[in-house]
Design a protein around this motif. Structure first.
Motif, PDB file in Angstrom:
ATOM      1  N   HIS A   7       0.775  -1.078   0.009  1.00 46.46           N
ATOM      2  CA  HIS A   7      -0.057   0.118   0.003  1.00 46.46           C
ATOM      3  C   HIS A   7       0.793   1.363  -0.028  1.00 46.46           C
ATOM      4  CE1 HIS A   7      -2.673   3.165   1.440  1.00 46.46           C
ATOM      5  NE2 HIS A   7      -3.700   2.624   1.062  1.00 46.46           N
ATOM      6  N   TYR A   8       0.249   2.197  -0.897  1.00 49.57           N
ATOM      7  CA  TYR A   8       1.444   3.389  -1.035  1.00 49.57           C
ATOM      8  C   TYR A   8       1.967   4.272   0.238  1.00 49.57           C
ATOM      9  CZ  TYR A   8      -2.246   6.843  -1.431  1.00 49.57           C
ATOM     10  OH  TYR A   8      -3.497   7.642  -1.168  1.00 49.57           O
ATOM     11  N   PHE A   9       0.861   4.274   1.246  1.00 46.48           N
ATOM     12  CA  PHE A   9       1.251   4.971   2.364  1.00 46.48           C
ATOM     13  C   PHE A   9       1.444   4.093   3.705  1.00 46.48           C
ATOM     14  CE2 PHE A   9      -3.154   6.654   1.957  1.00 46.48           C
ATOM     15  CZ  PHE A   9      -3.575   6.242   3.305  1.00 46.48           C
ATOM     16  N   ALA A  10       0.506   3.124   3.679  1.00 47.09           N
ATOM     17  CA  ALA A  10       0.312   2.255   5.007  1.00 47.09           C
ATOM     18  C   ALA A  10       1.418   1.096   4.975  1.00 47.09           C
ATOM     19  CB  ALA A  10      -1.160   1.722   4.856  1.00 47.09           C
ATOM     20  N   GLY A  11       2.241   0.951   3.870  1.00 48.16           N
ATOM     21  CA  GLY A  11       3.248  -0.044   3.774  1.00 48.16           C
ATOM     22  C   GLY A  11       2.526  -1.291   3.063  1.00 48.16           C
ATOM     23  N   TYR A  12       1.221  -1.756   3.837  1.00 43.58           N
ATOM     24  CA  TYR A  12       0.746  -2.969   3.283  1.00 43.58           C
ATOM     25  C   TYR A  12      -0.805  -2.737   3.671  1.00 43.58           C
ATOM     26  CZ  TYR A  12       5.370  -4.979   2.559  1.00 43.58           C
ATOM     27  OH  TYR A  12       6.711  -5.411   2.147  1.00 43.58           O
ATOM     28  N   THR A  13      -1.604  -3.515   2.927  1.00 45.63           N
ATOM     29  CA  THR A  13      -3.024  -3.552   3.418  1.00 45.63           C
ATOM     30  C   THR A  13      -2.938  -4.866   4.165  1.00 45.63           C
ATOM     31  OG1 THR A  13      -3.273  -5.069   1.453  1.00 45.63           O
ATOM     32  CG2 THR A  13      -3.908  -2.729   0.927  1.00 45.63           C
ATOM     33  N   GLY A  14      -4.236  -5.093   4.752  1.00 46.24           N
ATOM     34  CA  GLY A  14      -4.530  -6.177   5.400  1.00 46.24           C
ATOM     35  C   GLY A  14      -4.066  -6.164   6.995  1.00 46.24           C
ATOM     36  N   GLY A  15      -4.526  -7.329   7.600  1.00 41.86           N
ATOM     37  CA  GLY A  15      -4.184  -7.602   9.117  1.00 41.86           C
ATOM     38  C   GLY A  15      -4.820  -6.410   9.691  1.00 41.86           C
ATOM     39  N   ARG A  16      -4.066  -5.675  10.681  1.00 43.72           N
ATOM     40  CA  ARG A  16      -4.741  -4.414  11.349  1.00 43.72           C
ATOM     41  C   ARG A  16      -5.489  -3.337  10.674  1.00 43.72           C
ATOM     42  NH1 ARG A  16      -1.666  -3.081   7.927  1.00 43.72           N
ATOM     43  NH2 ARG A  16       0.157  -1.763   7.786  1.00 43.72           N
ATOM     44  N   LYS A  17      -5.201  -3.400   9.283  1.00 44.37           N
ATOM     45  CA  LYS A  17      -5.970  -2.407   8.591  1.00 44.37           C
ATOM     46  C   LYS A  17      -7.404  -2.626   8.334  1.00 44.37           C
ATOM     47  CE  LYS A  17      -4.920   0.183   4.366  1.00 44.37           C
ATOM     48  NZ  LYS A  17      -6.427   0.259   3.891  1.00 44.37           N
ATOM     49  N   SER A  18      -8.122  -3.806   8.980  1.00 46.69           N
ATOM     50  CA  SER A  18      -9.363  -4.262   9.034  1.00 46.69           C
ATOM     51  C   SER A  18      -9.991  -3.282  10.124  1.00 46.69           C
ATOM     52  CB  SER A  18      -9.658  -5.514   9.041  1.00 46.69           C
ATOM     53  OG  SER A  18      -9.268  -6.330   8.002  1.00 46.69           O
ATOM     54  N   PHE A  19      -9.512  -3.043  10.959  1.00 48.61           N
ATOM     55  CA  PHE A  19      -9.869  -2.212  11.997  1.00 48.61           C
ATOM     56  C   PHE A  19      -9.428  -0.757  12.088  1.00 48.61           C
ATOM     57  CE2 PHE A  19      -8.806  -6.546  13.931  1.00 48.61           C
ATOM     58  CZ  PHE A  19      -9.901  -6.747  14.635  1.00 48.61           C
ATOM     59  N   LEU A  20      -8.330  -0.352  11.436  1.00 51.84           N
ATOM     60  CA  LEU A  20      -8.119   1.051  11.289  1.00 51.84           C
ATOM     61  C   LEU A  20      -7.212   1.064   9.842  1.00 51.84           C
ATOM     62  CD1 LEU A  20      -8.000   3.979  12.026  1.00 51.84           C
ATOM     63  CD2 LEU A  20      -5.653   3.465  13.244  1.00 51.84           C
ATOM     64  N   PRO A  21      -8.026   1.493   9.087  1.00 51.65           N
ATOM     65  CA  PRO A  21      -9.321   2.441   8.888  1.00 51.65           C
ATOM     66  C   PRO A  21     -10.736   1.679   8.688  1.00 51.65           C
ATOM     67  CG  PRO A  21      -8.350   2.473   6.814  1.00 51.65           C
ATOM     68  CD  PRO A  21      -7.408   1.748   7.436  1.00 51.65           C
ATOM     69  N   GLY A  22     -10.381   0.501   8.682  1.00 55.32           N
ATOM     70  CA  GLY A  22     -11.685  -0.248   8.313  1.00 55.32           C
ATOM     71  C   GLY A  22     -13.085  -0.190   8.837  1.00 55.32           C
ATOM     72  N   VAL A  23     -13.085  -0.142  10.452  1.00 56.71           N
ATOM     73  CA  VAL A  23     -14.036   0.172  11.172  1.00 56.71           C
ATOM     74  C   VAL A  23     -14.021   1.096  12.244  1.00 56.71           C
ATOM     75  CG1 VAL A  23     -15.233  -2.547  10.900  1.00 56.71           C
ATOM     76  CG2 VAL A  23     -13.513  -1.985  12.921  1.00 56.71           C
ATOM     77  N   ALA A  24     -13.145   2.130  11.722  1.00 62.12           N
ATOM     78  CA  ALA A  24     -12.758   3.235  12.409  1.00 62.12           C
ATOM     79  C   ALA A  24     -13.797   4.446  12.150  1.00 62.12           C
ATOM     80  CB  ALA A  24     -11.452   3.864  12.411  1.00 62.12           C
ATOM     81  N   ALA A  25     -13.954   5.214  13.131  1.00 62.27           N
ATOM     82  CA  ALA A  25     -14.811   6.625  12.920  1.00 62.27           C
ATOM     83  C   ALA A  25     -14.145   7.457  12.018  1.00 62.27           C
ATOM     84  CB  ALA A  25     -14.946   7.511  14.322  1.00 62.27           C
ATOM     85  N   TYR A  26     -14.737   8.762  11.419  1.00 62.03           N
ATOM     86  CA  TYR A  26     -14.264   9.287  10.340  1.00 62.03           C
ATOM     87  C   TYR A  26     -13.032  10.063  10.772  1.00 62.03           C
ATOM     88  CZ  TYR A  26     -14.225  12.355   6.309  1.00 62.03           C
ATOM     89  OH  TYR A  26     -13.744  12.984   5.153  1.00 62.03           O
TER      90      TYR A  26
END
Length: 412
Positions: free
Chosen positions: A162-181
């Protein structure tokens, strides 16, 4: 070249190289999934885990990711259909909710079985969020209350650079996946950092925030399923079990697929946002970010994306419209960051050193607002780039990324 769900021919008559995900072989999907579920890393089998869970929440990606959710659900179905209390939450992040067609893309043949138990995360509904603490970078962690109310979480994700998060997946399901705006906005502000880059995890403030989110969620029982796909969306690997361990191993497998050696930079770079990452301009910009890694200063980068849903979140576009120069853009961001501003910053950074062209179904005015020179015919556009390069006194050398959203060029 992929364009939407079709292909367009491109005749290349100048020296060039094609940078694409490695030609790894997809395995037998059913066998890969069964083995991963039976031999999870750092955890008991999923069947045993589910049996001990009085309530179960399944986090799944939205349709902007090629995650093979329905194929995983096929193997999980015997356990899930008999579970007394199972819910699904679509981890949209700040994206819009899925259409009916997209729901079918995500859940496949099991949509009707689970429809009444499917919830769509809406980052803007503050009443759905619960405060969990603050990250070391100062990000206020508000997450969907279904997560903390359920406590037993099954995560189905896919891992790629991922171009700024390093990679998608794993912890990304929580933040930003189900995080508040507001949480997503604070997290994505860190994308302005030079350390927020493809393949970067250590020292990357965006990735560190995501790790911090998991620290405040330490009381959850998370069973993780992380998939790694081939460029054609076949299943290359799947790792199940502990969230961090499965993610770390999936990262190694993802590098085998998506990190590709590049001989030298090109004065022409053609980078494609393939389906489903071509959903809108907001998502397609990732192909530009990967493409710029192979771009020579003063060159031409051509984004190819159908942009089926138009622009997407247009905050970045509004900023680009009201700013005359790149300095104006950065000044506006310094006055107060809004979610999406990082897109504008990344685009003006490319525009300072290169020409940005686009082949897209988006209208001409919209592309111009995004600082992209509009084109419609792929072959004609590529040929014009060749002519422009020669007119500048350079011998054309093209780097072509048919899967630009997924390919990270590694310069030798």
């Amino acid at each position: 070249m992929p364009y939407g769900q079709e292909y367009v021919d491109l005749d290349v008559t100048v020296p060039h190289e094609i940078i694409a995900p490695a030609k790894v072989k997809a395995g037998n999907e059913s066998e890969i999934i069964k083995q991963a579920l039976e031999e999870p890393i750092g955890m008991e089998s999923f069947a045993s885990y589910a049996k001990k869970s009085d309530k179960l929440l399944v986090l799944v990606n939205d349709a902007t990711r090629p995650t093979p959710t329905s194929k995983v659900l096929k193997e999980l179905h015997p356990v899930l259909k008999d579970h007394p209390n199972v819910k699904f939450l679509i981890a949209t992040g700040a994206h819009r909710g899925p259409t009916e067609d997209e729901l079918r893309y995500i859940f496949g043949d099991f949509l009707e079985d689970f429809r009444n138990n499917i919830y769509v995360h809406d980052a803007r509904k503050d009443e759905d969020m619960v405060y969990l603490g603050e990250s070391s970078n100062g990000t206020e962690m508000y997450l969907n209350r279904l997560v903390t109310e359920t406590k037993n979480i099954l995560v189905i994700g896919s891992v790629e650079p991922h171009y700024f998060a390093g990679y998608t997946g794993g912890r990304k399901s929580f933040l930003p996946g189900v995080a508040a705006y507001r949480t997503i906005e604070m997290n994505h502000m860190h994308a302005l950092s030079d350390k927020a880059a493809p393949l970067a995890l250590e020292g990357n403030p965006v990735a560190e925030d995501m790790e911090d989110a998991m620290k405040v969620l330490k009381d959850l029982r998370v069973f993780s399923i992380q998939t790694v796909l081939t460029a054609e969306h076949g299943l290359y690997a799947m790792i199940a079990g502990d969230l961090k361990l499965s993610f770390d191993l999936a990262v190694k497998r993802a590098n085998e697929v998506f990190c590709t050696p590049c001989n030298k930079t090109g004065n022409i770079v053609l980078t494609v946002a393939p389906y489903p990452m071509d959903i809108d301009l907001y998502q397609s910009q990732k192909a530009l970010e990967n493409g710029k890694l192979a771009l020579e200063n003063g060159g031409i980068i051509i984004l190819v994306s159908k942009c089926r849903d138009g622009v997407g979140d247009d905050t970045f576009l509004k900023l680009l419209c009201c700013a005359q120069t790149s300095e104006d853009v950065m000044k506006k961001i310094a006055e107060g960051y809004k979610l999406g501003y990082h897109k504008a910053a990344k685009m003006v950074q490319i525009g300072m050193h290169a020409q940005m062209w686009a082949v897209s179904d988006l209208d001409t005015d919209t592309l111009k607002m995004a600082r992209l020179k509009p084109h419609t015919d792929l072959q004609e556009t590529f040929d014009k780039a060749i002519d422009a390069t020669r007119a500048a006194g350079k011998e054309p050398y093209a780097v072509i990324l048919p899967q630009g959203s997924l390919t990270v060029p590694l310069l030798k």
